[in-house]
Design an enzyme around this catalytic site. Structure first.
Site, PDB file in Angstrom:
ATOM      1  N   GLY A  54      26.786 -22.808  42.991  1.00  0.00           N
ATOM      2  CA  GLY A  54      25.833 -23.342  42.023  1.00  0.00           C
ATOM      3  C   GLY A  54      26.499 -24.022  40.843  1.00  0.00           C
ATOM      4  O   GLY A  54      27.480 -24.756  40.984  1.00  0.00           O
ATOM      5  N   ASP A  67      28.254 -22.694  38.486  1.00  0.00           N
ATOM      6  CA  ASP A  67      29.622 -22.191  38.312  1.00  0.00           C
ATOM      7  C   ASP A  67      30.611 -23.001  39.149  1.00  0.00           C
ATOM      8  O   ASP A  67      31.626 -23.484  38.640  1.00  0.00           O
ATOM      9  CB  ASP A  67      29.655 -20.712  38.694  1.00  0.00           C
ATOM     10  CG  ASP A  67      30.928 -19.989  38.299  1.00  0.00           C
ATOM     11  OD1 ASP A  67      31.660 -20.474  37.412  1.00  0.00           O
ATOM     12  OD2 ASP A  67      31.176 -18.909  38.864  1.00  0.00           O
ATOM     13  N   SER A  95      20.495 -17.705  35.651  1.00  0.00           N
ATOM     14  CA  SER A  95      19.891 -16.724  36.563  1.00  0.00           C
ATOM     15  C   SER A  95      18.741 -17.260  37.408  1.00  0.00           C
ATOM     16  O   SER A  95      18.178 -16.529  38.220  1.00  0.00           O
ATOM     17  CB  SER A  95      19.435 -15.457  35.820  1.00  0.00           C
ATOM     18  OG  SER A  95      20.544 -14.709  35.391  1.00  0.00           O
TER      19      SER A  95
END
Length: 181
Positions: free
Chosen positions: A35, A37, A125
């Site tokens: 994702g 990151d 998140s």
């Protein structure tokens, strides 16, 4: 002192934002992942990973805890810093909203520590960690709106139209009015 940070909402790629700091939705290892990151580590290059390894060898040998934030260099990104935050995984049977809120509050605290005035945020998140997008947007926008910081612009960089609409809806509920798009 009332909050003075301007919230802006854009659809785009967080790795291309010309800001003082980019917030990375990291995992606790700080050593890269998928994702946002993975995209930040790929675009920023090996300098970010090297800085994260030093953090793991010193300040965070067990990893960065959920809700925490820490800054590193930005490598090849068009930003000066990467602020890594670890969001909580969503669970229906446990309210982790305070931990998600902490990601944004702590990111702003770290931004102040490094002198960042413009910060790009992802939807922490709301991807692999499964947080419902509308709720993640509400928590993010309210946290940034209510946190007193020297950051002048908090730019939420959303990955698709659905995410952008969720953040627009959350922002429209704030007393300050609609975002500057």
């Amino acid at each position: 002192m009332p909050p003075t940070t301007t919230i802006t909402l854009v659809r785009g790629d967080i790795t291309t934002q010309h800001v003082d700091a980019v917030v990375n939705a990291a995992n606790s290892s700080l050593l890269g992942g998928g994702g946002v990151d993975g995209a930040i580590h790929r675009a920023g290059g090996p300098a970010i990973l090297a800085a994260c390894r030093r953090l793991r060898d010193t300040a965070f040998p067990a990893g960065l805890p959920a809700g925490g934030a820490v800054a590193t260099v930005a490598g090849r990104l068009p930003a000066k810093h990467v602020i890594h935050v670890v969001g909580p995984g969503y669970r229906r049977d446990e309210d982790r909203s305070a931990v998600l809120r902490s990601c944004y509050v702590e990111a702003l605290r770290v931004a102040d520590d490094v002198g960042a005035r413009t910060v790009a945020f992802p939807a922490v998140s709301a991807g692999a960690y499964g947080w419902p997008l509308d709720d993640a947007a509400r928590i993010a926008v309210v946290a940034v709106h209510e946190t007193v910081s020297s950051v002048q612009e908090a730019r939420f960089v959303l990955f698709d139209d659905h995410a952008l609409r969720a953040f627009e809806a959350a922002h429209a509920l704030l007393p300050a009015g609609p975002a500057e798009l």
